[in-house]
Structure formats: structure tokens, C-alpha cells
Design a protein around this motif. Structure first.
Motif, PDB file in Angstrom:
ATOM      1  N   ALA A 265       0.831  -1.204   0.000  1.00 49.48           N
ATOM      2  CA  ALA A 265       0.000   0.000   0.000  1.00 49.48           C
ATOM      3  C   ALA A 265       0.865   1.253   0.000  1.00 49.48           C
ATOM      4  O   ALA A 265       0.532   2.251  -0.661  1.00 49.48           O
ATOM      5  CB  ALA A 265      -0.933  -0.007   1.213  1.00 49.48           C
ATOM      6  N   GLU A 266       1.980   1.226   0.723  1.00 52.92           N
ATOM      7  CA  GLU A 266       2.898   2.369   0.746  1.00 52.92           C
ATOM      8  C   GLU A 266       3.491   2.621  -0.631  1.00 52.92           C
ATOM      9  O   GLU A 266       3.586   3.769  -1.098  1.00 52.92           O
ATOM     10  CB  GLU A 266       4.018   2.105   1.765  1.00 52.92           C
ATOM     11  N   ALA A 267       3.860   1.530  -1.323  1.00 49.89           N
ATOM     12  CA  ALA A 267       4.388   1.675  -2.684  1.00 49.89           C
ATOM     13  C   ALA A 267       3.316   2.242  -3.608  1.00 49.89           C
ATOM     14  O   ALA A 267       3.600   3.095  -4.468  1.00 49.89           O
ATOM     15  CB  ALA A 267       4.877   0.325  -3.195  1.00 49.89           C
ATOM     16  N   GLY A 268       2.082   1.774  -3.464  1.00 51.44           N
ATOM     17  CA  GLY A 268       0.997   2.308  -4.269  1.00 51.44           C
ATOM     18  C   GLY A 268       0.745   3.765  -3.996  1.00 51.44           C
ATOM     19  O   GLY A 268       0.484   4.562  -4.923  1.00 51.44           O
ATOM     20  N   ALA A 269       0.833   4.169  -2.727  1.00 50.70           N
ATOM     21  CA  ALA A 269       0.617   5.573  -2.372  1.00 50.70           C
ATOM     22  C   ALA A 269       1.655   6.475  -3.032  1.00 50.70           C
ATOM     23  O   ALA A 269       1.336   7.576  -3.501  1.00 50.70           O
ATOM     24  CB  ALA A 269       0.662   5.724  -0.853  1.00 50.70           C
ATOM     25  N   GLN A 270       2.897   6.011  -3.083  1.00 48.57           N
ATOM     26  CA  GLN A 270       3.946   6.811  -3.713  1.00 48.57           C
ATOM     27  C   GLN A 270       3.754   6.884  -5.223  1.00 48.57           C
ATOM     28  O   GLN A 270       4.056   7.915  -5.841  1.00 48.57           O
ATOM     29  CB  GLN A 270       5.312   6.207  -3.388  1.00 48.57           C
ATOM     30  N   ARG A 271       3.232   5.824  -5.797  1.00 47.82           N
ATOM     31  CA  ARG A 271       3.060   5.794  -7.250  1.00 47.82           C
ATOM     32  C   ARG A 271       1.819   6.555  -7.700  1.00 47.82           C
ATOM     33  O   ARG A 271       1.833   7.253  -8.715  1.00 47.82           O
ATOM     34  CB  ARG A 271       2.968   4.341  -7.711  1.00 47.82           C
ATOM     35  N   TRP A 272       0.714   6.434  -6.939  1.00 50.79           N
ATOM     36  CA  TRP A 272      -0.567   7.002  -7.372  1.00 50.79           C
ATOM     37  C   TRP A 272      -0.845   8.376  -6.778  1.00 50.79           C
ATOM     38  O   TRP A 272      -1.694   9.088  -7.275  1.00 50.79           O
ATOM     39  CB  TRP A 272      -1.720   6.067  -6.974  1.00 50.79           C
ATOM     40  N   ASN A 273      -0.216   8.718  -5.685  1.00 59.62           N
ATOM     41  CA  ASN A 273      -0.499   9.879  -4.850  1.00 59.62           C
ATOM     42  C   ASN A 273      -1.927   9.824  -4.300  1.00 59.62           C
ATOM     43  O   ASN A 273      -2.675   8.879  -4.580  1.00 59.62           O
ATOM     44  CB  ASN A 273      -0.201  11.208  -5.562  1.00 59.62           C
ATOM     45  N   ALA A 274      -2.328  10.832  -3.546  1.00 60.26           N
ATOM     46  CA  ALA A 274      -3.624  10.793  -2.859  1.00 60.26           C
ATOM     47  C   ALA A 274      -4.788  10.766  -3.848  1.00 60.26           C
ATOM     48  O   ALA A 274      -5.764  10.032  -3.657  1.00 60.26           O
ATOM     49  CB  ALA A 274      -3.756  11.994  -1.924  1.00 60.26           C
ATOM     50  N   GLU A 275      -4.680  11.540  -4.908  1.00 61.24           N
ATOM     51  CA  GLU A 275      -5.795  11.617  -5.865  1.00 61.24           C
ATOM     52  C   GLU A 275      -6.016  10.270  -6.561  1.00 61.24           C
ATOM     53  O   GLU A 275      -7.148   9.797  -6.696  1.00 61.24           O
ATOM     54  CB  GLU A 275      -5.516  12.702  -6.906  1.00 61.24           C
ATOM     55  N   GLY A 276      -4.942   9.633  -7.003  1.00 55.64           N
ATOM     56  CA  GLY A 276      -5.074   8.342  -7.662  1.00 55.64           C
ATOM     57  C   GLY A 276      -5.576   7.260  -6.722  1.00 55.64           C
ATOM     58  O   GLY A 276      -6.379   6.403  -7.109  1.00 55.64           O
ATOM     59  N   SER A 277      -5.122   7.301  -5.471  1.00 53.73           N
ATOM     60  CA  SER A 277      -5.607   6.321  -4.487  1.00 53.73           C
ATOM     61  C   SER A 277      -7.097   6.505  -4.232  1.00 53.73           C
ATOM     62  O   SER A 277      -7.845   5.523  -4.105  1.00 53.73           O
ATOM     63  CB  SER A 277      -4.827   6.476  -3.169  1.00 53.73           C
ATOM     64  N   LEU A 278      -7.530   7.767  -4.147  1.00 52.11           N
ATOM     65  CA  LEU A 278      -8.951   8.041  -3.913  1.00 52.11           C
ATOM     66  C   LEU A 278      -9.803   7.562  -5.078  1.00 52.11           C
ATOM     67  O   LEU A 278     -10.877   6.980  -4.870  1.00 52.11           O
ATOM     68  CB  LEU A 278      -9.157   9.538  -3.686  1.00 52.11           C
ATOM     69  N   ARG A 279      -9.331   7.778  -6.312  1.00 56.59           N
ATOM     70  CA  ARG A 279     -10.097   7.311  -7.475  1.00 56.59           C
ATOM     71  C   ARG A 279     -10.260   5.796  -7.442  1.00 56.59           C
ATOM     72  O   ARG A 279     -11.326   5.260  -7.778  1.00 56.59           O
ATOM     73  CB  ARG A 279      -9.411   7.740  -8.776  1.00 56.59           C
ATOM     74  N   ARG A 280      -9.227   5.113  -7.070  1.00 59.89           N
ATOM     75  CA  ARG A 280      -9.303   3.643  -7.008  1.00 59.89           C
ATOM     76  C   ARG A 280     -10.233   3.178  -5.888  1.00 59.89           C
ATOM     77  O   ARG A 280     -11.006   2.228  -6.074  1.00 59.89           O
ATOM     78  CB  ARG A 280      -7.893   3.072  -6.828  1.00 59.89           C
ATOM     79  N   LEU A 281     -10.165   3.839  -4.742  1.00 61.84           N
ATOM     80  CA  LEU A 281     -11.081   3.506  -3.657  1.00 61.84           C
ATOM     81  C   LEU A 281     -12.530   3.746  -4.076  1.00 61.84           C
ATOM     82  O   LEU A 281     -13.412   2.912  -3.823  1.00 61.84           O
ATOM     83  CB  LEU A 281     -10.742   4.335  -2.414  1.00 61.84           C
ATOM     84  N   GLU A 282     -12.770   4.856  -4.748  1.00 66.20           N
ATOM     85  CA  GLU A 282     -14.128   5.157  -5.207  1.00 66.20           C
ATOM     86  C   GLU A 282     -14.600   4.131  -6.230  1.00 66.20           C
ATOM     87  O   GLU A 282     -15.786   3.783  -6.270  1.00 66.20           O
ATOM     88  CB  GLU A 282     -14.183   6.564  -5.816  1.00 66.20           C
ATOM     89  N   ALA A 283     -13.694   3.613  -7.058  1.00 68.69           N
ATOM     90  CA  ALA A 283     -14.079   2.594  -8.039  1.00 68.69           C
ATOM     91  C   ALA A 283     -14.576   1.329  -7.353  1.00 68.69           C
ATOM     92  O   ALA A 283     -15.554   0.711  -7.790  1.00 68.69           O
ATOM     93  CB  ALA A 283     -12.892   2.273  -8.953  1.00 68.69           C
ATOM     94  N   VAL A 284     -13.912   0.929  -6.269  1.00 70.24           N
ATOM     95  CA  VAL A 284     -14.354  -0.260  -5.533  1.00 70.24           C
ATOM     96  C   VAL A 284     -15.714  -0.016  -4.892  1.00 70.24           C
ATOM     97  O   VAL A 284     -16.616  -0.863  -4.961  1.00 70.24           O
ATOM     98  CB  VAL A 284     -13.321  -0.643  -4.458  1.00 70.24           C
ATOM     99  N   LEU A 285     -15.886   1.150  -4.283  1.00 74.53           N
ATOM    100  CA  LEU A 285     -17.163   1.460  -3.634  1.00 74.53           C
ATOM    101  C   LEU A 285     -18.293   1.571  -4.662  1.00 74.53           C
ATOM    102  O   LEU A 285     -19.427   1.145  -4.402  1.00 74.53           O
ATOM    103  CB  LEU A 285     -17.044   2.762  -2.834  1.00 74.53           C
ATOM    104  N   GLU A 286     -17.996   2.126  -5.829  1.00 71.05           N
ATOM    105  CA  GLU A 286     -19.011   2.216  -6.884  1.00 71.05           C
ATOM    106  C   GLU A 286     -19.388   0.837  -7.402  1.00 71.05           C
ATOM    107  O   GLU A 286     -20.545   0.596  -7.776  1.00 71.05           O
ATOM    108  CB  GLU A 286     -18.496   3.093  -8.028  1.00 71.05           C
TER     109      GLU A 286
END
Length: 430
Positions: free
Chosen positions: A384-405
Motif C-alpha cells: 500500500a505504501e508503494a501504491g501511495a507513492q506511485r498514485w499519490n492521494a488523488e489516484g488512491s482516492l479514485r481507485r477507492l471510489e471505483a471499488v465502492l461504486e
């Protein structure tokens, strides 16, 4: 022996409310028995109890004080809260307290024991096996609930997942809640009081008991105390399950559940392209189908064997043969119910996987924001830490929203495969 509310984790306010209501309900019965004994020499009659119960409920509706026997007790309740908060646990515990011989929910008397084990004659439980609760089932339940309690206390109807009531079933329940039979208590369990979950007309006639997501520490404590789970495993499972008591118990005790979780949390690093996204979607769907199939296979086979036996399977003679020839309709109805149950089980299994996946992207988001909160999945924190560095906060939020949607789409009856494939493509592209 602990009382009936011992397994309601982290819900002190709700437990206090239900204890006071159960005490008020017990006071109603004691008052009726005392009044009848003073006027006659025999035990209280059902009519006396019914009349006093109606009077007590009227006082509660008008805001009677704490000293009134009816204060805090009413005929209809809604238990709301997120999945895993213990909605059905609270309803069953309250039902046991109402049936308790001591009026306290002692957990030791026959009323408590039979209620909690599901064998009490005056407690009826509706647990939807399919995608919805139909009007036929609800009408039959309401009709049975109108009878006088055989044990002399309360007739209790518990509807788990009341948000699955069809419109017609809701209307049938509403009629009973509007004009409740004496000494009948309705308990509905739903995620919220939003009109999509519970109609406004039903909500307005019920008392709401809100439940919160229990803290992981409270969930871990109950796993250690009740289930004998090792403390370290209990803490890990409680965090990984995000406060969902049932899921935490499953993770702590079932190696296969942990293996399924590991495969779900491996999804983010497998999304290397379009083909990989579709492969991951297929794997997730097939895993959910396999888990659901294993869960319902035994009960399906038992039901089919019981029906065939009842219809004369294996018998000899003209009568047995005729009975089997006329059984096609009943077998077809059984297959229809089992198919609906299998679909529900598949969606529940898939939803559990999506919750785990959402937890991973939540961890990535909090790490990208440097939020001072503990990760949900401690064992995948480096990923998750590696993903956070690669996607930043905005990209992580978009992915989280995709799962919730995706979860929302499946709840709205979008085909699971379509919803999951769309989610996987969004997770890959970001």
C-alpha cells in the motif's frame, strides 16, 4: 454465565436502551399479574396482560416518565448500523431479554436459552435466503404473529435485512405495525433509516436503535473471550475485518478465508494491462461462485432429499408413483428458491472480497495523506505504501471510489461480472 447482551460488541448506549426497555416490559407483566391477583385469586389472564401492555405502550408513545412501566418500551423497533455492527445480534438479545423469566436477559433461564438458540415458540425469525423478502412470506408471518404468546410473555418477530422487503411485503408489514396485536413486538434490522432501506411510513412507527462500527480492540477482546482465539491473531483479524465481528471470526478461525483474502489483496500488483484486468475480474467472480457453491451445497442437497422423501421417493406401489409424478411443481419451486439463495451467497462472497480490496486502497490513501491512522491490512502495508507513492492521494482516492461504486452497482442489480470488469479497468488506469 454472561447475560444475553454480552456478545453485542462496543454498543454500550444501545445495550442501556434495550435493558431499560426490557425492564419496562417485565414491569408491565408483573403489574398485570399483581392487579389480577388482587382482584381474583388466580393467575393473570391473557386479556388482562393485553390491556395493560396496550396502556403501557400508549404511555410510552406520549413520553411517559422513567417510573412508568411502559417508559422505553414500544411495539416496533429498527436496529440500524453498518455491516458487522451487530444489528441481528442486538435484536436477538433484546428478544431473549423480553422472554427472560427474570426480565433481565440473564442468559441462563429457559426463555433466554431457547430464544438465542432459535427454538422459542414465540420468537419468529425471518432471514432472507434470496435477494428479497416476498409478500407471501410476510403475510404468513404477520398472521402467525397475531396469536397470543404461548409462553405468556411476548410474541416477537425479527426481520433480518429488512431493507430486502419488496414493496408489497413492506405494505403487509406496515399494516401490522400500524395496528399491532397486543403483546407483539416487531424488530427490523436494516443498514439505515434511509427510504431506500426502510419506508418512511414504517420508520415513523418504530423506535430506532442506532449501532456503531465497533472498535477493533473490542472485536479482538470478544474473539479471545468467546472463541478462544490467540490474542495476536484476534488483533490482526479484528483490524483486517474493519470492525465486522462475523468476518473477523471467520478470518481468525478459517485458513481458507485467509487464503481467499490473500488472493484478493494480490489483485493490485496483478493489474499490468487490459488483459490482466479482465483476468483478475474473472478470477474474483469465479472465487466468489466457488465459495458460495461450497456454502450452500450441503443445505441444498439436504432440502432436496427431504422433499423427495416427503413426496414418496423410494416407495413402491401405485400411490408412491403417482405422488412422484405430481411433484414436479414442488421440486421446481425448491430449485427456484435454491437458485435465489445461491445468487445471494455469491453476492455476499463477492462483497466480502470488495470490502477487503477497499481496505487496501483506503490504506494507500491514508499513507499518501500521511494520516495518523493505523492501516487496515498490516500484512500488505508495504504494498500500500508503494501504491501511495506511485498514485499519490488523488489516484488512491479514485481507485477507492471505483471499488465502492462497484459495490453500489451490484446492490442495484448490475450484473456482477460487468461491474467487476469496469472496476478492474479503473483500478488499472487510475
Amino acid at each position: 454465565m454472561p447475560d444475553v447482551f454480552a456478545d453485542l460488541v462496543g454498543q454500550d448506549e444501545a445495550v442501556d436502551t434495550l435493558r431499560r426497555a426490557a425492564a419496562s416490559a417485565a414491569a408491565v407483566l408483573r403489574q398485570a399479574a399483581a392487579a389480577h391477583a388482587a382482584a381474583t385469586t388466580g393467575p393473570a389472564e391473557d386479556d388482562d396482560l393485553d390491556a395493560l401492555a396496550a396502556e403501557a405502550e400508549s404511555e410510552a408513545a406520549e413520553g411517559g416518565g422513567a417510573g412508568d412501566p411502559g417508559a422505553g418500551m414500544t411495539h416496533a423497533w429498527i436496529f440500524t448500523g453498518p455491516p458487522g455492527s451487530g444489528r441481528s445480534v442486538a435484536a436477538r438479545a433484546f428478544a431473549a431479554a423480553l422472554q427472560c423469566a427474570h426480565g433481565t436477559g440473564c442468559g441462563a433461564c429457559q426463555g433466554c436459552h431457547t430464544t438465542l438458540t432459535g427454538t422459542h415458540a414465540d420468537v419468529r425469525l425471518v432471514v432472507p435466503e434470496g435477494l428479497s423478502i416476498g409478500v407471501g412470506e410476510m403475510r404468513a408471518l404477520v398472521l402467525r404473529a397475531a396469536s397470543t404468546p404461548s409462553g405468556g410473555r411476548w410474541q416477537v418477530v425479527i426481520v433480518e435485512d429488512a431493507d430486502r422487503l419488496t414493496e408489497a411485503a413492506g405494505n403487509a408489514l406496515l399494516k401490522a405495525v400500524e395496528e399491532p396485536p397486543p403483546r407483539t413486538v416487531f424488530m427490523l434490522c436494516a443498514p439505515s433509516t434511509h427510504p431506500e432501506d426502510v419506508s418512511v411510513t414504517i420508520r415513523s412507527r418504530c423506535r430506532v436503535v442506532p449501532l456503531r462500527q465497533p472498535a477493533p480492540e473490542a472485536v479482538a477482546e470478544v474473539l479471545v473471550r468467546r472463541d478462544g482465539v490467540a490474542p495476536e491473531m484476534a488483533r490482526w483479524a479484528a483490524a483486517a475485518a474493519q470492525g465486522h465481528v462475523g468476518r473477523a471470526r471467520r478470518l481468525a478461525r478459517d485458513p481458507e478465508a485467509r487464503a481467499r483474502r490473500d488472493s484478493v489483496l494480490a489483485v493490485p500488483r496483478r493489474l499490468s494491462g487490459v488483459g490482466a484486468a479482465f483476468d483478475a475480474a474473472s478470477a474474483l467472480i469465479e472465487a466468489a461462485e466457488a465459495e458460495a457453491g461450497a456454502a450452500v451445497a450441503e443445505s441444498d442437497a439436504a432440502e432436496r432429499a427431504a422433499l423427495q422423501t416427503a413426496l414418496g421417493a423410494g416407495g413402491t406401489g401405485r400411490g408412491a408413483a403417482g405422488a412422484m409424478r405430481g411433484s414436479a411443481g414442488q421440486i421446481k419451486d425448491l430449485e427456484k428458491r435454491q437458485k435465489s439463495r445461491a445468487t445471494r451467497a455469491q453476492r455476499d462472497a463477492l462483497d466480502r472480497a470488495l470490502v477487503d480490496l477497499a481496505g487496501f486502497y483506503r490504506d494507500a490513501l491514508t499513507m499518501a495523506l500521511r494520516a495518523p491512522v493505523a492501516p487496515v491490512h498490516t500484512d500488505t502495508a508495504p504494498l500500500a505504501e508503494a501504491g501511495a507513492q506511485r498514485w499519490n492521494a488523488e489516484g488512491s482516492l479514485r481507485r477507492l471510489e471505483a471499488v465502492l461504486e462497484c459495490r453500489t452497482a451490484i446492490e442495484a442489480n448490475v450484473k456482477p461480472r460487468i461491474a467487476v470488469e469496469a472496476m478492474m479497468l479503473t483500478l488499472w488506469k487510475g
